[in-house]
Design a protein around this motif. Sequence first.
Motif, short mmCIF file in Angstrom:
data_model
loop_
_atom_site.label_atom_id
_atom_site.label_comp_id
_atom_site.label_asym_id
_atom_site.label_seq_id
_atom_site.Cartn_x
_atom_site.Cartn_y
_atom_site.Cartn_z
N ASN A 138 0.93 -1.04 -0.10
CA ASN A 138 -0.11 0.06 0.11
C ASN A 138 0.66 1.26 -0.05
O ASN A 138 0.64 2.32 -0.37
N LEU A 139 2.20 1.20 0.61
CA LEU A 139 2.85 2.36 0.29
C LEU A 139 3.19 2.97 -0.92
O LEU A 139 3.22 4.18 -1.15
N TYR A 140 3.05 2.11 -2.08
CA TYR A 140 3.08 2.54 -3.24
C TYR A 140 2.07 2.86 -3.97
O TYR A 140 1.72 3.64 -4.50
N LEU A 141 0.94 1.78 -3.79
CA LEU A 141 -0.40 2.07 -4.36
C LEU A 141 -1.15 3.05 -3.75
O LEU A 141 -1.88 3.74 -4.65
N ARG A 142 -0.92 3.41 -2.66
CA ARG A 142 -1.96 4.45 -1.74
C ARG A 142 -1.07 5.55 -1.52
O ARG A 142 -1.83 6.45 -0.99
N THR A 143 0.12 5.62 -1.58
CA THR A 143 0.88 6.82 -1.05
C THR A 143 2.01 7.40 -2.07
O THR A 143 1.73 8.42 -2.59
N ILE A 144 2.92 6.62 -2.46
CA ILE A 144 3.89 7.02 -3.59
C ILE A 144 3.28 7.43 -4.85
O ILE A 144 3.76 8.55 -5.03
N PHE A 145 2.77 6.49 -5.33
CA PHE A 145 2.36 6.81 -6.73
C PHE A 145 1.33 8.01 -6.75
O PHE A 145 1.57 9.03 -7.50
N PRO A 146 0.20 8.19 -5.92
CA PRO A 146 -0.80 9.04 -5.95
C PRO A 146 -0.15 10.38 -5.44
O PRO A 146 -0.51 11.42 -6.00
N THR A 147 0.80 10.62 -4.46
CA THR A 147 1.37 11.48 -4.16
C THR A 147 2.19 12.13 -5.28
O THR A 147 2.34 13.57 -5.57
N ILE A 148 3.21 11.31 -6.01
CA ILE A 148 3.99 11.80 -7.01
C ILE A 148 2.84 12.24 -8.33
O ILE A 148 3.28 13.57 -8.72
N ILE A 149 1.91 11.68 -8.54
CA ILE A 149 0.82 12.16 -9.59
C ILE A 149 0.51 13.42 -9.47
O ILE A 149 0.37 14.32 -10.11
N ALA A 150 -0.07 13.61 -8.02
CA ALA A 150 -0.57 14.75 -7.49
C ALA A 150 0.41 16.18 -7.45
O ALA A 150 -0.16 17.10 -8.22
N TRP A 151 1.54 15.78 -7.41
CA TRP A 151 2.48 17.09 -7.35
C TRP A 151 2.84 17.26 -9.02
O TRP A 151 2.80 18.65 -9.19
N VAL A 152 2.80 16.34 -9.75
CA VAL A 152 3.02 16.58 -11.06
C VAL A 152 1.96 17.39 -11.61
O VAL A 152 2.13 18.45 -12.31
N LEU A 153 0.74 16.97 -11.42
CA LEU A 153 -0.66 17.65 -11.94
C LEU A 153 -0.51 19.05 -11.44
O LEU A 153 -1.05 20.06 -11.87
N TYR A 154 -0.35 19.19 -9.90
CA TYR A 154 -0.06 20.76 -9.40
C TYR A 154 0.75 21.28 -10.07
O TYR A 154 0.37 22.74 -10.58
N CYS A 155 1.96 21.03 -10.31
CA CYS A 155 2.90 21.89 -11.34
C CYS A 155 2.23 22.21 -12.58
O CYS A 155 2.41 23.39 -13.27
N PHE A 156 1.72 21.39 -13.08
CA PHE A 156 1.24 21.36 -14.72
C PHE A 156 -0.07 22.54 -14.62
O PHE A 156 0.09 23.11 -15.59
N VAL A 157 -0.93 22.19 -13.76
CA VAL A 157 -1.76 23.21 -13.69
C VAL A 157 -1.69 24.58 -13.55
O VAL A 157 -1.94 25.44 -14.10
N VAL A 158 -0.69 24.79 -12.28
CA VAL A 158 -0.10 25.97 -12.18
C VAL A 158 0.71 26.75 -13.30
O VAL A 158 0.12 27.98 -13.95
N ILE A 159 1.38 26.12 -13.91
CA ILE A 159 2.06 26.43 -15.01
C ILE A 159 1.26 26.79 -16.25
O ILE A 159 1.40 27.85 -16.80
N GLY A 160 0.06 26.04 -16.33
CA GLY A 160 -0.54 25.97 -17.49
C GLY A 160 -1.50 27.34 -17.38
O GLY A 160 -1.60 28.19 -18.41
N LEU A 161 -2.08 27.57 -16.02
CA LEU A 161 -2.76 28.93 -15.64
C LEU A 161 -1.89 30.08 -16.03
O LEU A 161 -2.25 31.06 -16.33
N GLY A 162 -0.65 29.87 -15.66
CA GLY A 162 0.38 31.02 -15.72
C GLY A 162 0.40 31.53 -17.29
O GLY A 162 0.74 32.81 -17.36
N PHE A 163 -0.01 30.97 -18.22
CA PHE A 163 0.03 31.33 -19.57
C PHE A 163 -1.45 32.15 -20.00
O PHE A 163 -1.40 33.01 -20.89
N VAL A 164 -2.28 31.89 -19.19
CA VAL A 164 -3.60 32.57 -19.18
C VAL A 164 -3.31 33.78 -18.44
O VAL A 164 -3.80 35.13 -18.96
N SER A 165 -3.08 33.64 -17.12
CA SER A 165 -3.17 35.02 -16.25
C SER A 165 -2.12 34.49 -15.07
O SER A 165 -2.17 33.50 -14.41
#
Length: 580
Positions: A138-165
Amino acid sequence: MFKIPLFQSLKHDQWVKPFLHHYKRVLYLALFLGFMTFFCAGALMFTSGYLISRSASLPENILMIYIPIVLTRAFGIGRPVFRYVERLTSHNWVLKMTSKLRLQLYNTLEKDAIFFKRTYRMGDILGLLAEDINHIQNLYLRTIFPTIIAWVLYCFVVIGLGFVSLWFALMMLVLFLGLVVVFPLVSVLRNGARQEREKQVKNALYVDLTDNVMGVSDWIFSQRSQEYVDTYLANEQELYDVQNELRQFNRRRNFLFQLYIGLMAVSLILWTSQRFVGNHGGAANWIAAFVLSLFPLIDAFAVLPDAAQETNVYKDSLDRLNALNGKDQPEPKKVMVDSTDIHLSDVSFHYENETKVVLNQLNLTIPQGQHVAILGRSGSGKSTLATLIRGDLTPTAGSLTLGGVLTSSFGDQMAQYIGVIQQTPYLFHTTILNNLRIGNEDASVEEVWHVLERVGLKELVQRLPDGLQTMVDEAGLRFSGGERHRMALARILLQDTPIVLLDEPTVGLDPITEQALIETFFDELAEKTVIWVTHHLQGIDQMERVIFIEDGQIELSGSPAELAATNARYQRLKAIDEGR
């Protein structure tokens, strides 16, 4: 995101970290597929929102509708496809890892089995197999995988919005920070300790329940079955209370989490209303696109609080597994003794990480050739005493010697001196001859027939179509309980050890079979030292000495005749056992 202790455990980890490098390509693929799953989900809602708004107005060009339709179909198909492939990849990676972990755990326990029992109890083994490996999974399935994916999405969303405003990108940077940092951090601080406590209680239940179930006959015999039930219910209640606190906190946190999502949605509506001013068309079509894209992305961040609060559990599991490493024991030196006298001097014992003293300054001498019965209720310490005598455990204090040599020094050589007949002797799925030769691999066929005659099984085996070559069913189910015990006795006779330890070998047998088996045991073992751990007094009169252990100390000691004549407690136990 993680508490520092987890990082420290991973830093010195020898169980999990090697798989990060060994399967790194599959790991990166699983993370990429996970990111693409949420990207497609967000993009699907983004294009759908734009398409809905644009379809409600008069498009200047058919491509203004056709392209969003194609993208909606593409992202709609992409989301479940990426999700499915991501699940296949990540679970395949984790299952490969855990299968190798289980093999590594087995090899570790098998290699140091004797030394492992000196520190751990049966319930600890069950806890390692049933709990800790699953937690690592569960360390990988429920913690490491979801956490890394969430942080990558976080950076992607913020950078993407930066091109708009740029201003709104900074505002979303702060708002999303609440999802990826604040909620997980609060969960760790408020619920992490409870999560760790839940695991500790479960591990304790494995240990206590295993001990109590294995000694349930003692509880019944001592007329304390209700106390056994009450103790178990109290332990279960403690686990329920901890789990109830976890659920209550999670419900409150999830409610606040949804309110926070609502706040973010309102912020998006307000910003897009100001940013994309329009009426029935134009830039206003982007309002629904931005607002709707928020909701599928939230699924990627919703798992972070639970993932963070479980890090203490993972740390404990990693520490327990890594504690098994580095404990290789030196090969014991060849031990030779002139006598088989057993001597205990101020022997005390308690299990590691437990304060309860199982045996307390026990003094006892069992001369060579004496027949001794050890009685006591469950938890009194009689089974621990037997395990200490075998050398599987080392006294916490005092000394326990066999022929003047510490029993803990014998290692595997103890099998030359002490034979054991358990409550339920195990017969393997092989021939009768192979099953009996476990006691002595060099025994001749004539010797095997001889011991079968001594234990009263020769005629039974001769009547079988294949005789000694008859295959035994798994666990020996083709034989009755009494016959399996006689097979075990035949092994011991072939092994020819000077000491035989009988660990309640008559449990579950009917009175007639039990009496016949007891007589066979003591007739054939008359010249050997016999240590009989029992809760049942049938046949006790054949023993030279009876010892009753209570709370880790010897409460009664003497011959059966002496105790029957002078000790009221023994008389009462004898009356209960005989149904009087």
